[in-house]
Scaffold this motif. Structure first.
Motif, PDB file in Angstrom:
ATOM      1  N   SER A  10       0.815  -0.946  -0.073  1.00  0.00           N
ATOM      2  CA  SER A  10      -0.043  -0.134   0.014  1.00  0.00           C
ATOM      3  C   SER A  10       1.071   1.059   0.014  1.00  0.00           C
ATOM      4  O   SER A  10       2.208   1.172  -0.139  1.00  0.00           O
ATOM      5  N   SER A  11       0.484   2.396  -0.118  1.00  0.00           N
ATOM      6  CA  SER A  11       1.018   3.527  -0.113  1.00  0.00           C
ATOM      7  C   SER A  11       1.942   3.831   1.189  1.00  0.00           C
ATOM      8  O   SER A  11       3.141   4.542   1.208  1.00  0.00           O
ATOM      9  N   SER A  64       0.981  -5.466  -8.713  1.00  0.00           N
ATOM     10  CA  SER A  64       1.199  -4.179  -9.354  1.00  0.00           C
ATOM     11  C   SER A  64       0.226  -3.219  -8.729  1.00  0.00           C
ATOM     12  O   SER A  64      -0.890  -3.140  -9.179  1.00  0.00           O
ATOM     13  N   THR A  65       0.541  -2.236  -7.890  1.00  0.00           N
ATOM     14  CA  THR A  65      -0.563  -1.403  -7.243  1.00  0.00           C
ATOM     15  C   THR A  65       0.001   0.002  -7.679  1.00  0.00           C
ATOM     16  O   THR A  65       0.635   0.903  -6.688  1.00  0.00           O
ATOM     17  N   SER A  66      -0.445   0.474  -8.895  1.00  0.00           N
ATOM     18  CA  SER A  66      -0.235   1.754  -9.346  1.00  0.00           C
ATOM     19  C   SER A  66       1.181   1.900  -9.117  1.00  0.00           C
ATOM     20  O   SER A  66       2.197   1.222  -9.708  1.00  0.00           O
ATOM     21  N   ILE A  67       1.635   3.227  -8.387  1.00  0.00           N
ATOM     22  CA  ILE A  67       3.042   3.514  -8.316  1.00  0.00           C
ATOM     23  C   ILE A  67       3.541   3.046  -7.124  1.00  0.00           C
ATOM     24  O   ILE A  67       4.818   3.192  -6.915  1.00  0.00           O
ATOM     25  N   TYR A  68       2.831   2.492  -6.095  1.00  0.00           N
ATOM     26  CA  TYR A  68       3.463   2.123  -4.857  1.00  0.00           C
ATOM     27  C   TYR A  68       4.332   1.085  -4.733  1.00  0.00           C
ATOM     28  O   TYR A  68       5.238   0.742  -4.097  1.00  0.00           O
ATOM     29  N   SER A  69       4.350   0.023  -5.839  1.00  0.00           N
ATOM     30  CA  SER A  69       4.975  -0.975  -6.025  1.00  0.00           C
ATOM     31  C   SER A  69       6.289  -0.911  -6.581  1.00  0.00           C
ATOM     32  O   SER A  69       7.285  -1.729  -6.515  1.00  0.00           O
ATOM     33  N   ARG A 144       5.915   6.276 -21.197  1.00  0.00           N
ATOM     34  CA  ARG A 144       4.488   6.118 -20.562  1.00  0.00           C
ATOM     35  C   ARG A 144       3.907   7.418 -20.349  1.00  0.00           C
ATOM     36  O   ARG A 144       2.761   7.479 -20.681  1.00  0.00           O
ATOM     37  N   GLU A 148       0.145   8.947 -22.189  1.00  0.00           N
ATOM     38  CA  GLU A 148      -0.682   9.611 -21.487  1.00  0.00           C
ATOM     39  C   GLU A 148      -1.019  11.032 -22.156  1.00  0.00           C
ATOM     40  O   GLU A 148      -2.185  11.478 -22.209  1.00  0.00           O
TER      41      GLU A 148
END
Length: 412
Positions: A10-11, A64-69, A144, A148
């Motif tokens: 998590s964050s 894979s949790t957005s940017i946190y991982s 990436r 966007e």
């Protein structure tokens, strides 16, 4: 014996469960801060266990949790102390681990999730490991971001066209079949900066021709035809009351500014991307394929990394989301099979964009693309591009593994 480290990220925290490949009972459970200190504490525990049991391999996996991982995965992959051992750091597709957990467990909390991530690592059917080299990761950040920005540019253009329809509806939809490229620099500036709607209505054909010749630097194939098409569309469009027209003009101006901003930012990114991609050893291989330049080769290489990360080309295709589900039972074999809606969206985007470019320059790919389009009546272009991108995967896999340049007669 292997050590399997499952981390629910998590964050703020890293919830950790460690198991061995020979036992279902965890050998360690705990939680750490998701920062450098917390990751270092976790590393110390991994090293201590390894010193006691001498594992053949250490696999550290997290969803894979957005940017946190990103930071913990990169830390474990590149740590000097861990690098002395056979270690693998992988980022998993949350959809895969959820399906696995749901078979055994209805409850959900961070510790349960970490437990089943560790257990999932046991079967070895996880996605490919992380890209290690810094150049690929740096390039990935840029490509990436470019993806966007391109997506935002497309949305801005759509909003611009919607408001342009209110302003001059026949020009926005080309109702008379006379194509006017409204996003070409000359016409775009004409509609957003140079003339109001009333000025366009009252302008003579000669005035429009003079403007287009000057602004387009003589690049219009038939400038008189273009000028007359604009004039006809403007004069045939609906008129709006002044107060409504003013509000539409404001919207058109705002979206025009957005479009110009995104276009400028994309150009700046392209320069930075080209500066990095030129130093990668695989760049020359990809750019030997007609139609693949610095940006497309960068987008593809940033996501693939080293081709050795993939056992075979089918694994690479699945990673890109260019795979189709099988529909077979007994003697029945379904002919219409949907594409899997998983995989790396960035790699898929750059492969499909590259495939579209290659079809314009290479006759082998063009023939294949046209053949696949002719086989269906529903969304033929979309299908043709997806299947051509899948063919491109096969070609890239062969070239990258053999370290050779593209030759048309040897395409597969």
């Amino acid at each position: 014996m292997k050590l399997l480290v499952g981390i629910d990220v998590s964050s703020k925290t890293l919830e950790v469960v460690m198991m061995t490949s020979e036992a279902l009972k965890p050998v360690f459970q705990g939680a750490f801060e998701n920062d450098l200190n917390g990751a270092t504490e976790l590393k110390t525990i991994i090293l201590t266990l390894n010193e006691q049991r001498h594992f053949d391999q250490i696999t550290i996996g997290m969803e894979s949790t957005s940017i946190y991982s990103f930071h913990p995965a990169y830390f474990f992959m590149n740590d000097d102390d861990l690098a002395q051992f056979n270690i693998e750091s992988v980022v998993l597709n949350p959809r895969d681990t959820k399906r696995y957990k749901d078979v055994f467990e209805d409850n959900k909390n961070d510790q349960i999730d970490a437990l089943y991530i560790a257990d999932y690592l046991r079967n070895g059917r996880f996605t490919t490991s992380l890209v290690r080299e810094d150049e690929y990761i740096a390039l990935q950040r840029l490509t990436r971001s470019r993806f966007e920005l391109v997506s935002s540019l497309a949305r801005s253009k759509q909003h611009f066209l919607e408001n342009l329809y209110y302003k001059v509806n026949k020009l926005a939809v080309n109702t008379d079949g006379e194509k006017v490229a409204v996003f070409g620099n000359a016409i775009f500036n004409l509609l957003t900066e140079e003339m109001t709607t009333d000025e366009l209505i009252n302008a003579s054909t000669e005035d429009l021709i003079d403007y287009l010749n000057a602004a387009g630097r003589g690049r219009f194939a038939d400038v008189e035809k273009t000028a007359k098409a604009i004039q006809k569309a403007v004069r045939g469009s609906y008129r709006l009351p002044k107060v409504i027209q003013n509000s539409i003009d404001i919207n058109v101006s705002i979206y025009a500014a957005e479009i110009r901003t995104y276009q400028k930012l994309i150009k700046e990114l392209d320069k930075q991307i080209e500066a990095i991609v030129t130093v990668l050893p695989e760049t020359e291989i990809l750019q030997s394929i007609p139609g693949i330049g610095p940006v497309y080769s960068a987008g593809i290489l940033a996501e693939i990394g080293q081709i050795e990360r993939f056992d075979k080309e089918t694994q690479l295709a699945r990673y890109a989301g260019l795979a189709w589900k099988q529909n077979q039972s007994g003697d029945f074999n379904g002919q219409i099979t949907p594409r899997t809606h998983t995989g790396n969206k960035y790699l898929r985007y750059y492969l499909i964009e590259a495939a579209g470019s290659v079809t314009r320059y290479d006759s082998v790919f063009r023939a294949y693309y046209e053949k696949k389009m002719s086989e269906v009546t529903k969304t033929p272009r979309k299908r043709g591009l997806a299947l051509t991108a899948r063919k491109l995967v096969r070609v890239l896999d062969v070239l990258l593994r053999r370290h050779q340049l593209y030759q048309k007669e040897e395409s597969v």
